[in-house]
Design an enzyme around this catalytic site. Sequence first.
Site, PDB file in Angstrom:
ATOM      1  N   LYS A  19      59.169  55.639  38.389  1.00  0.00           N
ATOM      2  CA  LYS A  19      58.091  54.786  38.199  1.00  0.00           C
ATOM      3  C   LYS A  19      57.367  54.091  39.190  1.00  0.00           C
ATOM      4  O   LYS A  19      56.017  54.211  39.315  1.00  0.00           O
ATOM      5  CB  LYS A  19      58.536  53.481  37.186  1.00  0.00           C
ATOM      6  CG  LYS A  19      57.527  52.658  37.063  1.00  0.00           C
ATOM      7  CD  LYS A  19      58.241  51.219  35.947  1.00  0.00           C
ATOM      8  CE  LYS A  19      58.871  50.252  36.892  1.00  0.00           C
ATOM      9  NZ  LYS A  19      58.083  49.202  37.303  1.00  0.00           N
ATOM     10  N   ASN A  20      57.939  53.543  39.925  1.00  0.00           N
ATOM     11  CA  ASN A  20      57.454  52.981  41.225  1.00  0.00           C
ATOM     12  C   ASN A  20      56.694  53.741  42.227  1.00  0.00           C
ATOM     13  O   ASN A  20      55.812  53.111  43.072  1.00  0.00           O
ATOM     14  CB  ASN A  20      58.231  51.642  41.693  1.00  0.00           C
ATOM     15  CG  ASN A  20      58.356  50.789  40.773  1.00  0.00           C
ATOM     16  OD1 ASN A  20      57.797  50.339  39.640  1.00  0.00           O
ATOM     17  ND2 ASN A  20      59.632  50.080  40.949  1.00  0.00           N
ATOM     18  N   CYS A 113      56.262  42.206  35.358  1.00  0.00           N
ATOM     19  CA  CYS A 113      57.400  41.238  34.805  1.00  0.00           C
ATOM     20  C   CYS A 113      57.470  39.873  35.565  1.00  0.00           C
ATOM     21  O   CYS A 113      57.247  39.766  36.526  1.00  0.00           O
ATOM     22  CB  CYS A 113      58.654  42.221  35.080  1.00  0.00           C
ATOM     23  SG  CYS A 113      59.245  43.465  33.802  1.00  0.00           S
ATOM     24  N   ARG A 118      55.666  35.866  42.558  1.00  0.00           N
ATOM     25  CA  ARG A 118      54.992  37.111  42.905  1.00  0.00           C
ATOM     26  C   ARG A 118      53.603  37.163  43.495  1.00  0.00           C
ATOM     27  O   ARG A 118      52.679  37.686  43.081  1.00  0.00           O
ATOM     28  CB  ARG A 118      55.193  38.153  42.005  1.00  0.00           C
ATOM     29  CG  ARG A 118      56.381  38.462  41.172  1.00  0.00           C
ATOM     30  CD  ARG A 118      56.508  39.467  40.255  1.00  0.00           C
ATOM     31  NE  ARG A 118      56.657  40.924  40.701  1.00  0.00           N
ATOM     32  CZ  ARG A 118      56.726  41.883  40.165  1.00  0.00           C
ATOM     33  NH1 ARG A 118      56.695  41.944  38.887  1.00  0.00           N
ATOM     34  NH2 ARG A 118      56.967  43.095  40.966  1.00  0.00           N
ATOM     35  N   ASP A 306      66.334  45.461  41.339  1.00  0.00           N
ATOM     36  CA  ASP A 306      66.092  46.224  40.098  1.00  0.00           C
ATOM     37  C   ASP A 306      67.339  46.824  39.424  1.00  0.00           C
ATOM     38  O   ASP A 306      67.415  47.071  38.115  1.00  0.00           O
ATOM     39  CB  ASP A 306      65.189  47.524  40.239  1.00  0.00           C
ATOM     40  CG  ASP A 306      63.809  47.083  40.638  1.00  0.00           C
ATOM     41  OD1 ASP A 306      63.566  45.759  40.500  1.00  0.00           O
ATOM     42  OD2 ASP A 306      63.100  47.688  40.888  1.00  0.00           O
ATOM     43  N   ARG A 398      57.784  50.177  29.238  1.00  0.00           N
ATOM     44  CA  ARG A 398      57.046  50.036  30.721  1.00  0.00           C
ATOM     45  C   ARG A 398      57.648  51.125  31.592  1.00  0.00           C
ATOM     46  O   ARG A 398      56.783  51.572  32.490  1.00  0.00           O
ATOM     47  CB  ARG A 398      56.986  48.619  31.233  1.00  0.00           C
ATOM     48  CG  ARG A 398      56.197  47.745  30.424  1.00  0.00           C
ATOM     49  CD  ARG A 398      56.225  46.512  31.319  1.00  0.00           C
ATOM     50  NE  ARG A 398      55.399  46.667  32.291  1.00  0.00           N
ATOM     51  CZ  ARG A 398      55.021  45.774  33.199  1.00  0.00           C
ATOM     52  NH1 ARG A 398      55.080  44.524  32.654  1.00  0.00           N
ATOM     53  NH2 ARG A 398      54.205  45.959  34.301  1.00  0.00           N
TER      54      ARG A 398
HETATM   55  N1  EPU Z   1      55.948  38.503  47.979  1.00  0.00           N
HETATM   56  C1  EPU Z   1      55.308  37.466  48.558  1.00  0.00           C
HETATM   57  N2  EPU Z   1      54.005  37.811  48.825  1.00  0.00           N
HETATM   58  C2  EPU Z   1      53.476  39.016  48.765  1.00  0.00           C
HETATM   59  C3  EPU Z   1      54.157  40.216  48.058  1.00  0.00           C
HETATM   60  C4  EPU Z   1      55.571  39.622  47.880  1.00  0.00           C
HETATM   61  O1  EPU Z   1      55.802  36.259  49.064  1.00  0.00           O
HETATM   62  O2  EPU Z   1      52.338  39.189  48.974  1.00  0.00           O
HETATM   63  C5  EPU Z   1      57.595  38.293  47.743  1.00  0.00           C
HETATM   64  C6  EPU Z   1      57.821  38.488  46.296  1.00  0.00           C
HETATM   65  O3  EPU Z   1      57.312  37.425  45.578  1.00  0.00           O
HETATM   66  C7  EPU Z   1      59.120  38.752  46.143  1.00  0.00           C
HETATM   67  C8  EPU Z   1      59.484  39.550  47.536  1.00  0.00           C
HETATM   68  O4  EPU Z   1      58.349  39.099  48.261  1.00  0.00           O
HETATM   69  O5  EPU Z   1      59.954  37.525  46.232  1.00  0.00           O
HETATM   70  C9  EPU Z   1      59.464  40.974  47.135  1.00  0.00           C
HETATM   71  O6  EPU Z   1      58.531  41.475  46.508  1.00  0.00           O
HETATM   72  P1  EPU Z   1      57.935  43.026  46.872  1.00  0.00           P
HETATM   73  O7  EPU Z   1      56.565  42.928  47.281  1.00  0.00           O
HETATM   74  O8  EPU Z   1      58.766  43.413  47.762  1.00  0.00           O
HETATM   75  O9  EPU Z   1      57.854  43.585  45.373  1.00  0.00           O
HETATM   76  P2  EPU Z   1      56.757  44.413  44.522  1.00  0.00           P
HETATM   77  O10 EPU Z   1      55.975  45.319  45.470  1.00  0.00           O
HETATM   78  O11 EPU Z   1      55.902  43.196  43.700  1.00  0.00           O
HETATM   79  C10 EPU Z   1      58.187  46.259  43.994  1.00  0.00           C
HETATM   80  C11 EPU Z   1      58.639  47.067  42.632  1.00  0.00           C
HETATM   81  C12 EPU Z   1      59.508  46.097  41.939  1.00  0.00           C
HETATM   82  C13 EPU Z   1      60.797  45.967  42.594  1.00  0.00           C
HETATM   83  C14 EPU Z   1      60.288  45.261  44.050  1.00  0.00           C
HETATM   84  C15 EPU Z   1      61.345  44.852  44.942  1.00  0.00           C
HETATM   85  C16 EPU Z   1      56.533  48.114  42.060  1.00  0.00           C
HETATM   86  C17 EPU Z   1      55.355  48.371  41.038  1.00  0.00           C
HETATM   87  N3  EPU Z   1      57.442  47.178  41.679  1.00  0.00           N
HETATM   88  O12 EPU Z   1      57.419  45.035  43.426  1.00  0.00           O
HETATM   89  O13 EPU Z   1      59.823  46.888  40.656  1.00  0.00           O
HETATM   90  O14 EPU Z   1      61.682  44.940  42.019  1.00  0.00           O
HETATM   91  O15 EPU Z   1      59.114  46.208  44.485  1.00  0.00           O
HETATM   92  O16 EPU Z   1      61.993  46.255  45.191  1.00  0.00           O
HETATM   93  O17 EPU Z   1      56.960  48.950  42.869  1.00  0.00           O
HETATM   94  C18 EPU Z   1      60.887  46.985  38.610  1.00  0.00           C
HETATM   95  O18 EPU Z   1      60.514  48.240  38.627  1.00  0.00           O
HETATM   96  O19 EPU Z   1      61.508  46.411  37.630  1.00  0.00           O
HETATM   97  C19 EPU Z   1      60.186  45.952  39.451  1.00  0.00           C
HETATM   98  C20 EPU Z   1      60.051  44.810  39.318  1.00  0.00           C
END
Ligand code: EPU
Length: 434
Positions: A19-20, A113, A118, A306, A398
């Site tokens: 998915k991601n 989610c 975030r 995850d 999703r």
């Molecule tokens: N964070 C910040 N500032 C930012 C970006 C992130 O503080 O600008 C913080 C977030 O709040 C969090 C941490 O950094 O506490 C990690 O967030 P990250 O940016 O790595 O996560 P993401 O890119 O929003 C993706 C996946 C998530 C998965 C995470 C961690 C996608 C669409 N989503 O999210 O997937 O949990 O990486 O591996 O790629 C899921 O599939 O259920 C899911 C939530």
Amino acid sequence: MQIWGGHPLQGHVKISGAKNSALVLMAGALLCSEDCRIRNVPMLADVERMSQVLLALGVGVKRDGEVLDINAKDFATSKAPYELVTQLRASFFAIGSILARLGVAQMPLPGGCAIGARPVDLHVRGLQAMGAEVQIEHGICNAYVPGSNRRLKGAKIYLDSPSVGATETLMMAATLADGETLIENAAREPEVVDLANFCKSMGAKIQGAGTSTITIVGVEKLHSTDYTVIPDRIEAGTFLTAGAITRSDLLLSPVVPEHLLPVIAKLREMGVPIIEEGTNSLRIKPADALKAADIETLPHPGFPTDMQAPFMSLMAVADGDSLINETVFENRLRHASELNRLGADIRVKGNIAFIRGVPVLSGAPVIGSDLRAAAALVVAGLAASGLTTIKGLQFLDRGYDRLDLKLLSVGAKIKRVSEAETEADETAPYLAPK
Ligand code: EPU
């Protein structure tokens, strides 16, 4: 979803595309003005929503089963639709490719989610370092590149934390920027590597994806590609926990075992036999006993956040006390109280869950609060005695490709029913016998 638990599973499960990865590759396709073919795209509500986002931007999108054709030749709309972007986080990551292509982007702040605040500060700071002017007003992130050629400039960017999304946004932005970009403390997740490989297949110059330092040398334009998404390591991991909790013999493929190292290691520590068969299959065998274990979620290659929720289900029935420390997201333990409804003994304090293993779970009506929480309830329901009814399937759909049908094919007693049918079942035990 109704599950009658307590039945071992047996057979082969085909793992879908990640998915991601698929979602971010769709955002990456905006970088290219020629045809992009993406294969092994999972059937998910989020993929459908992301297609809608691309269509709203004026991009050509055509789906035929697991093959997605995207053509962003004529796309000229820089404003993404609010209703769609607020439904899934990955759509925000397209700000990087839209800005790189058009020099301007208007992106509503993302949804996804509800597992923590975030924010998108790391994305924004990185784009600013590359010369973009960025302002957040009325819930919209407005970005543009000043100057006559509207081209982002290569920059040295250090990420405060290795954010997956920020690494992906900035990698896409840098692909068409002027000069060299260095992303330090970059995320190392397999999906980041997949995006890099996808961009490279279109002629991008990217080195170091999968390590903490990624170097991107911008090119003028990208060319057509035909690319296959990697298998979904979280879907595979979820089936491994489903197999472990039901003491089943399951074969999963295709998988990349290397992507699942922390998950396989933890399952083995808990006493679950996992065998690598060939290069892309994993077999799980019934465990004699499930041992308690501790988990700390971390960025890759640490234990994936995850997989935390499905593992909590497993720990709920392990022998002894387990502990989970969720360090990535600040509000991702909400499934604990629902698992307690099924008879688990879990206490949560801050970001730590204390799990005292119980011998059996018993079926009950429960509600999934996010994608992986809903998956954890399915895993628990497969082991619980009697009937478990899970609501919140909009989350499950999703991110899991036909989970109920895949489980059904390996012998699970599982059924999707309408809301009205579940209500009839819930009141049934309280009705006076005729
Ligand atoms: N964070 C910040 N500032 C930012 C970006 C992130 O503080 O600008 C913080 C977030 O709040 C969090 C941490 O950094 O506490 C990690 O967030 P990250 O940016 O790595 O996560 P993401 O890119 O929003 C993706 C996946 C998530 C998965 C995470 C961690 C996608 C669409 N989503 O999210 O997937 O949990 O990486 O591996 O790629 C899921 O599939 O259920 C899911 C939530």
